[in-house]
Design a protein around this motif. Structure first.
Motif, PDB file in Angstrom:
ATOM      1  N   LEU A  54      47.358  49.144  63.146  1.00 54.01           N
ATOM      2  CA  LEU A  54      48.365  48.304  63.804  1.00 54.01           C
ATOM      3  C   LEU A  54      47.686  47.038  64.293  1.00 54.01           C
ATOM      4  O   LEU A  54      47.579  46.769  65.492  1.00 54.01           O
ATOM      5  N   HIS A  62      55.252  45.171  64.977  1.00 52.71           N
ATOM      6  CA  HIS A  62      55.125  46.481  64.352  1.00 52.71           C
ATOM      7  C   HIS A  62      56.305  47.356  64.742  1.00 52.71           C
ATOM      8  O   HIS A  62      56.739  47.364  65.899  1.00 52.71           O
ATOM      9  N   HIS A  76      55.940  52.892  58.763  1.00 55.91           N
ATOM     10  CA  HIS A  76      55.486  51.758  59.557  1.00 55.91           C
ATOM     11  C   HIS A  76      55.732  50.475  58.785  1.00 55.91           C
ATOM     12  O   HIS A  76      55.456  50.399  57.580  1.00 55.91           O
ATOM     13  N   ALA A 115      55.468  46.005  59.325  1.00 58.56           N
ATOM     14  CA  ALA A 115      55.164  44.808  60.107  1.00 58.56           C
ATOM     15  C   ALA A 115      56.163  43.743  59.692  1.00 58.56           C
ATOM     16  O   ALA A 115      56.362  43.506  58.495  1.00 58.56           O
ATOM     17  N   TRP A 128      49.495  47.732  54.526  1.00 60.28           N
ATOM     18  CA  TRP A 128      50.361  46.573  54.729  1.00 60.28           C
ATOM     19  C   TRP A 128      49.604  45.273  54.959  1.00 60.28           C
ATOM     20  O   TRP A 128      50.074  44.188  54.569  1.00 60.28           O
ATOM     21  N   TYR A 129      48.427  45.342  55.539  1.00 59.72           N
ATOM     22  CA  TYR A 129      47.691  44.162  55.994  1.00 59.72           C
ATOM     23  C   TYR A 129      47.324  43.217  54.862  1.00 59.72           C
ATOM     24  O   TYR A 129      47.060  42.034  55.089  1.00 59.72           O
TER      25      TYR A 129
END
Length: 303
Positions: A9, A16, A27, A29, A47-48
């Motif tokens: 996160l 988030h 999850h 973002a 996701w990053y």
């Protein structure tokens, strides 16, 4: 040290959220307001990897939503449910759970494979499809079977079919993730950095992630021995009517650019294809500015 969901996160301009969809908790973002662009990562990331594109998409007036696929990051990691069918159901249900009737779906690698499948499996929620480092599923299947060089590049799929061994290799240290990142990236760039290796190595070392990541790919092998694999291949043989953007790195050593052409044959809608010169498989991070510009320019053409 045991890593938990909080380790992915990561802070930034995004928000988030944990969202219930398709019987699991995902999850995401989020950044920006406007029509939704759902972003799906590939292996061995989370996701990053979309952080640069999220900012560009949001600045252009869209709602960027980067999800952790089932089994990755801070999303649930159930023991089963890793077929492409379920991946498409997850994405469609997530779009509806976030209050939208439809979205533009964009994926890289594994996420791109799911994105390509959605006009066939979940057509009602898909306005347009973007795929990075992944051709149409039938093109990818044909190249992996018939082209010697692509077959060798896809050997990791065979190795991931082994029970238990890949999970041990992926989690004992960061060496496995580092090897994949370096093997698939362009040999002429500076990706991955030590920080990239640590970030994605830590995410893979989270409990149950390695098993879930392998299960996504084990479905490709197992399904060929059952009815669902041939059925999927038949389901995706028609044309995609939605607009499609396909980006491919010239130095991709996982999906070879000169072995995997022909996706346009499966698109009846507007089709845009761009080679990203000098970049490898991980386009969102190897060529972030060029990829962000290509996506934003394409989004402006989507009705």
């Amino acid at each position: 040290m045991t890593l938990d969901a909080a380790s992915v996160l990561l802070e930034g301009p995004w928000n988030h959220r944990l969202v219930s969809a398709n019987g699991a908790r995902f999850h995401v973002a989020e950044l920006g307001d406007g029509p939704m662009v759902l972003l799906m990562h590939g292996f061995p990331q989370f996701w990053y990897t979309w952080r640069h594109q999220m900012a560009a998409i949001a600045d252009a007036g869209w709602r960027a939503v980067a999800m952790d696929l089932r089994g990755y990051g801070a999303s649930d990691k159930p023991p089963r449910g890793y077929s492409t069918y379920t991946g498409a159901e997850d994405a469609a249900s997530l779009i509806r759970s976030l209050g939208e009737d439809d979205a533009i779906v964009v994926g890289q690698g594994l996420g791109g494979f799911i994105a390509w499948s959605m006009p066939y499996l979940q057509p009602d929620v898909v306005r347009a499809v973007g795929s990075l480092s992944m051709p149409h599923p039938r093109v990818m299947r044909r190249a992996s079977m018939r082209d010697r060089r692509q077959r060798q590049a896809s050997r990791y799929l065979v190795e991931l079919q082994r029970p238990f061994v890949p999970e041990r290799e992926m989690t004992k240290d960061h060496a496995y993730v580092e090897e994949v990142l370096r093997a698939w990236a362009s040999p002429f760039g500076d990706y991955p950095t030590p920080e990239d290796v640590e970030r994605y190595g830590n995410a893979m070392a989270m409990p149950f992630v390695a098993h879930s990541a392998a299960e996504h790919y084990r479905w490709f092998g197992r399904s060929q021995l059952r009815q669902d694999g041939p059925l999927f291949n038949r389901r995706v043989r028609g044309p995609v009517a939605q607009p499609v953007l396909q980006l491919q790195g010239t130095e991709d050593r996982c999906v070879l650019a000169d072995c995997t052409g022909g996706s346009a044959d499966y698109v009846s809608g507007r089709y845009a294809f761009q080679l990203v010169d000098g970049a490898g498989h991980f386009l969102t991070e190897e060529a972030p500015d060029r990829v962000s510009s290509a996506i934003v320019d394409w989004l402006d053409t989507v009705d």
